[in-house]
Design a protein around this motif. Structure first.
Motif, PDB file in Angstrom:
ATOM      1  N   ARG A   1       0.866  -1.184   0.000  1.00  0.00           N
ATOM      2  CA  ARG A   1       0.000   0.000   0.000  1.00  0.00           C
ATOM      3  C   ARG A   1       0.903   1.235   0.000  1.00  0.00           C
ATOM      4  NH1 ARG A   1      -2.040   3.235   4.290  1.00  0.00           N
ATOM      5  NH2 ARG A   1      -4.030   4.273   3.797  1.00  0.00           N
ATOM      6  N   VAL A   2       0.784   2.048  -1.062  1.00  0.00           N
ATOM      7  CA  VAL A   2       1.625   3.232  -1.205  1.00  0.00           C
ATOM      8  C   VAL A   2       0.749   4.439  -1.544  1.00  0.00           C
ATOM      9  CG1 VAL A   2       3.628   1.909  -2.000  1.00  0.00           C
ATOM     10  CG2 VAL A   2       2.015   2.823  -3.675  1.00  0.00           C
ATOM     11  N   ILE A   3       1.326   5.625  -1.426  1.00  0.00           N
ATOM     12  CA  ILE A   3       0.622   6.821  -1.876  1.00  0.00           C
ATOM     13  C   ILE A   3       0.350   6.687  -3.370  1.00  0.00           C
ATOM     14  CG2 ILE A   3       0.839   9.314  -2.226  1.00  0.00           C
ATOM     15  CD1 ILE A   3       2.525   9.448   0.282  1.00  0.00           C
ATOM     16  N   ASP A   4      -0.869   7.009  -3.771  1.00  0.00           N
ATOM     17  CA  ASP A   4      -1.254   6.861  -5.171  1.00  0.00           C
ATOM     18  C   ASP A   4      -0.271   7.582  -6.091  1.00  0.00           C
ATOM     19  OD1 ASP A   4      -3.816   6.005  -6.895  1.00  0.00           O
ATOM     20  OD2 ASP A   4      -3.063   7.908  -7.666  1.00  0.00           O
ATOM     21  N   TYR A   5       0.017   6.955  -7.222  1.00  0.00           N
ATOM     22  CA  TYR A   5       1.048   7.480  -8.117  1.00  0.00           C
ATOM     23  C   TYR A   5       0.700   8.868  -8.671  1.00  0.00           C
ATOM     24  CZ  TYR A   5      -1.971   6.324 -12.082  1.00  0.00           C
ATOM     25  OH  TYR A   5      -3.025   6.261 -12.968  1.00  0.00           O
ATOM     26  N   ALA A   6      -0.591   9.234  -8.671  1.00  0.00           N
ATOM     27  CA  ALA A   6      -1.000  10.524  -9.206  1.00  0.00           C
ATOM     28  C   ALA A   6      -0.893  11.648  -8.178  1.00  0.00           C
ATOM     29  CB  ALA A   6      -2.433  10.444  -9.722  1.00  0.00           C
ATOM     30  N   ILE A   7      -0.569  11.316  -6.936  1.00  0.00           N
ATOM     31  CA  ILE A   7      -0.471  12.309  -5.873  1.00  0.00           C
ATOM     32  C   ILE A   7       0.968  12.782  -5.736  1.00  0.00           C
ATOM     33  CG2 ILE A   7      -0.817  12.757  -3.418  1.00  0.00           C
ATOM     34  CD1 ILE A   7      -3.399  12.283  -4.912  1.00  0.00           C
ATOM     35  N   LYS A   8       1.166  14.094  -5.635  1.00  0.00           N
ATOM     36  CA  LYS A   8       2.506  14.628  -5.415  1.00  0.00           C
ATOM     37  C   LYS A   8       2.867  14.478  -3.937  1.00  0.00           C
ATOM     38  CE  LYS A   8       5.398  18.742  -5.719  1.00  0.00           C
ATOM     39  NZ  LYS A   8       5.468  20.187  -6.037  1.00  0.00           N
ATOM     40  N   PRO A   9       3.927  13.755  -3.607  1.00  0.00           N
ATOM     41  CA  PRO A   9       4.311  13.570  -2.198  1.00  0.00           C
ATOM     42  C   PRO A   9       4.739  14.887  -1.551  1.00  0.00           C
ATOM     43  CG  PRO A   9       5.419  11.979  -3.638  1.00  0.00           C
ATOM     44  CD  PRO A   9       4.815  13.017  -4.519  1.00  0.00           C
TER      45      PRO A   9
ATOM     46  N   LYS B   1      -4.529   9.898  -0.454  1.00  0.00           N
ATOM     47  CA  LYS B   1      -5.028   8.710  -1.152  1.00  0.00           C
ATOM     48  C   LYS B   1      -3.925   7.677  -1.333  1.00  0.00           C
ATOM     49  CE  LYS B   1      -7.140   7.149  -5.482  1.00  0.00           C
ATOM     50  NZ  LYS B   1      -7.556   7.538  -6.864  1.00  0.00           N
ATOM     51  N   HIS B   2      -4.246   6.415  -1.033  1.00  0.00           N
ATOM     52  CA  HIS B   2      -3.316   5.307  -1.209  1.00  0.00           C
ATOM     53  C   HIS B   2      -3.890   4.293  -2.197  1.00  0.00           C
ATOM     54  CE1 HIS B   2      -1.523   7.020   2.389  1.00  0.00           C
ATOM     55  NE2 HIS B   2      -0.517   6.177   2.300  1.00  0.00           N
ATOM     56  N   SER B   3      -3.027   3.489  -2.768  1.00  0.00           N
ATOM     57  CA  SER B   3      -3.449   2.431  -3.689  1.00  0.00           C
ATOM     58  C   SER B   3      -2.366   1.358  -3.736  1.00  0.00           C
ATOM     59  CB  SER B   3      -3.704   3.003  -5.090  1.00  0.00           C
ATOM     60  OG  SER B   3      -2.540   3.637  -5.584  1.00  0.00           O
ATOM     61  N   ILE B   4      -2.594   0.339  -4.565  1.00  0.00           N
ATOM     62  CA  ILE B   4      -1.592  -0.714  -4.725  1.00  0.00           C
ATOM     63  C   ILE B   4      -0.376  -0.159  -5.460  1.00  0.00           C
ATOM     64  CG2 ILE B   4      -1.081  -2.953  -5.785  1.00  0.00           C
ATOM     65  CD1 ILE B   4      -3.922  -3.744  -5.505  1.00  0.00           C
ATOM     66  N   ASN B   5       0.803  -0.517  -5.004  1.00  0.00           N
ATOM     67  CA  ASN B   5       2.020  -0.154  -5.711  1.00  0.00           C
ATOM     68  C   ASN B   5       1.905  -0.597  -7.178  1.00  0.00           C
ATOM     69  OD1 ASN B   5       4.815   0.560  -6.086  1.00  0.00           O
ATOM     70  ND2 ASN B   5       5.292  -1.626  -5.980  1.00  0.00           N
TER      71      ASN B   5
ATOM     72  N   GLY C   1       6.687  -6.757  -7.576  1.00  0.00           N
ATOM     73  CA  GLY C   1       7.189  -5.584  -8.268  1.00  0.00           C
ATOM     74  C   GLY C   1       8.677  -5.390  -8.030  1.00  0.00           C
ATOM     75  N   LYS C   2       9.372  -4.842  -9.015  1.00  0.00           N
ATOM     76  CA  LYS C   2      10.829  -4.670  -8.872  1.00  0.00           C
ATOM     77  C   LYS C   2      11.154  -3.665  -7.765  1.00  0.00           C
ATOM     78  CE  LYS C   2      11.675  -0.888 -12.158  1.00  0.00           C
ATOM     79  NZ  LYS C   2      12.508  -0.423 -13.274  1.00  0.00           N
ATOM     80  N   GLN C   3      10.198  -2.758  -7.471  1.00  0.00           N
ATOM     81  CA  GLN C   3      10.403  -1.765  -6.422  1.00  0.00           C
ATOM     82  C   GLN C   3       9.055  -1.164  -6.063  1.00  0.00           C
ATOM     83  OE1 GLN C   3      12.700   0.505  -9.424  1.00  0.00           O
ATOM     84  NE2 GLN C   3      11.723   2.323  -8.555  1.00  0.00           N
ATOM     85  N   SER C   4       9.003  -0.482  -4.938  1.00  0.00           N
ATOM     86  CA  SER C   4       7.804   0.285  -4.598  1.00  0.00           C
ATOM     87  C   SER C   4       8.087   1.746  -4.906  1.00  0.00           C
ATOM     88  CB  SER C   4       7.442   0.105  -3.120  1.00  0.00           C
ATOM     89  OG  SER C   4       8.494   0.545  -2.290  1.00  0.00           O
ATOM     90  N   ILE C   5       7.045   2.482  -5.251  1.00  0.00           N
ATOM     91  CA  ILE C   5       7.261   3.852  -5.725  1.00  0.00           C
ATOM     92  C   ILE C   5       7.452   4.843  -4.576  1.00  0.00           C
ATOM     93  CG2 ILE C   5       6.006   3.446  -7.858  1.00  0.00           C
ATOM     94  CD1 ILE C   5       3.643   4.999  -6.622  1.00  0.00           C
ATOM     95  N   ASP C   6       7.428   4.350  -3.321  1.00  0.00           N
ATOM     96  CA  ASP C   6       7.670   5.274  -2.214  1.00  0.00           C
ATOM     97  C   ASP C   6       9.147   5.337  -1.819  1.00  0.00           C
ATOM     98  OD1 ASP C   6       7.644   2.721  -1.206  1.00  0.00           O
ATOM     99  OD2 ASP C   6       6.088   3.084   0.290  1.00  0.00           O
ATOM    100  N   ASP C   7       9.785   4.176  -1.650  1.00  0.00           N
ATOM    101  CA  ASP C   7      11.209   4.220  -1.273  1.00  0.00           C
ATOM    102  C   ASP C   7      12.156   3.830  -2.412  1.00  0.00           C
ATOM    103  OD1 ASP C   7      11.017   1.460  -1.455  1.00  0.00           O
ATOM    104  OD2 ASP C   7      10.959   1.146   0.710  1.00  0.00           O
TER     105      ASP C   7
END
Length: 287
Positions: free
Chosen positions: A13-21, A36-40, A149-155
């Motif tokens: 569970r990661v911050i949605d890819y469309a959201i600016k961190p 908003k969160h969603s699946i990596n 997944g090869k990586q998560s988009i948060d870290d």
């Protein structure tokens, strides 16, 4: 008769890819409250690949022209706070058969309270902790194929799959753009052929099962969960577990000292001709 595939698909569970961190007020982590969160996205690719493998081995209009072993079970797993059940329900709506939620209390997940951790600091498992947890799940649930997944988009660590393969002593293929199963002459075993993009071309690797595969963006386009499948997912089995159930120590070994946003880019400038550009580059020390 070949052994059926028992697939494990970890989803984060990661911050949605469309959201600016945004960095939190204490500069210790990314702000996650009321976001908003969603699946990596990379884990969605893995889940879609697992579902397509099952469809390829099942008679019907979606059966692939490539041979594929029978898939007996697709297990989705997520480790984190209570809201991780949302992404697991989505995974089951997409096609996973069942799910396990390893619940981690954000306040005590990594032992930071006892070690004097900073308030607001991320309490997520580190890649090595995740790999140890997945190893325990693989052994307890008798999995023979892990796709993640090869990586998560948060870290963006891009470490968990490789660490898991090392801990298990299994073959691995990373950044998969295509996955094909090839039957062996004995009729009872399969070789996994994975193609991935590299600088200047593609690279193909082969490994027998059991195996760990990490996925990249070129692999497929994940499906949307339909409303009927969302309703069906509510009846699928979702188990609650803890790190203690698997004998895993979730304490962190690394500490984030400070998180800063990148500096704003300076505005560009215009030059009249090539000579002006060269002069400007010399002034900046670029040439």
């Amino acid at each position: 008769m070949s052994v059926p595939l028992k697939i494990l698909v970890p989803v984060k569970r990661v911050i949605d890819y469309a959201i600016k961190p945004r960095v939190n007020s204490t500069h210790t982590a990314i702000e996650t409250a009321n976001v908003k969160h969603s699946i990596n996205p990379f884990d969605e690719l893995s889940l879609e690949a697992a579902i397509r493998l099952r469809e390829a081995s099942t008679p019907g209009p979606k059966k692939s022209h490539h041979p594929s072993p029978t898939v007996s079970d697709i297990l989705a797993l997520s480790a984190g706070p209570a809201k991780c059940t949302d992404v697991l329900r989505t995974a089951m709506a997409m096609g996973a058969d069942r799910a396990i939620h390893v619940e981690i209390d954000p306040k005590t997940a990594s032992g930071r309270e006892k070690e004097g951790g900073t308030e607001g600091e991320s309490q997520e498992l580190e890649p090595l902790g995740v790999a140890k947890l997945l190893k325990a799940v693989v052994e307890k649930e008798d999995r023979n194929f892990v796709i993640l997944g090869k990586q998560s988009i948060d870290d963006d660590s891009n470490q968990t799959g490789q660490m898991l393969a090392g801990l298990l002593g299994w073959g691995q293929a990373t950044q998969a753009a295509e996955i094909v199963f090839e039957p062996q002459k004995d009729g009872d075993s399969w070789m996994v052929k994975v193609t991935k993009e590299v600088d200047g071309g593609v690279e193909t690797v082969r490994s027998p099962l059991p195996m760990v595969v990490t996925t990249d963006l070129r692999l497929n386009e994940p499906r949307y969960a339909s409303l009927p499948n969302i309703m069906k997912a509510k009846k699928k089995k979702l188990e609650k577990k803890t790190l203690e159930d698997y004998g895993v120590d979730g304490r962190r070994r690394l500490r984030v000292l400070r998180v800063e946003e990148p500096p704003a880019r300076k505005g560009g400038g215009k030059v009249e001709d090539v000579d002006g550009m060269i002069s400007r580059l010399k002034e900046l020390g670029a040439i």
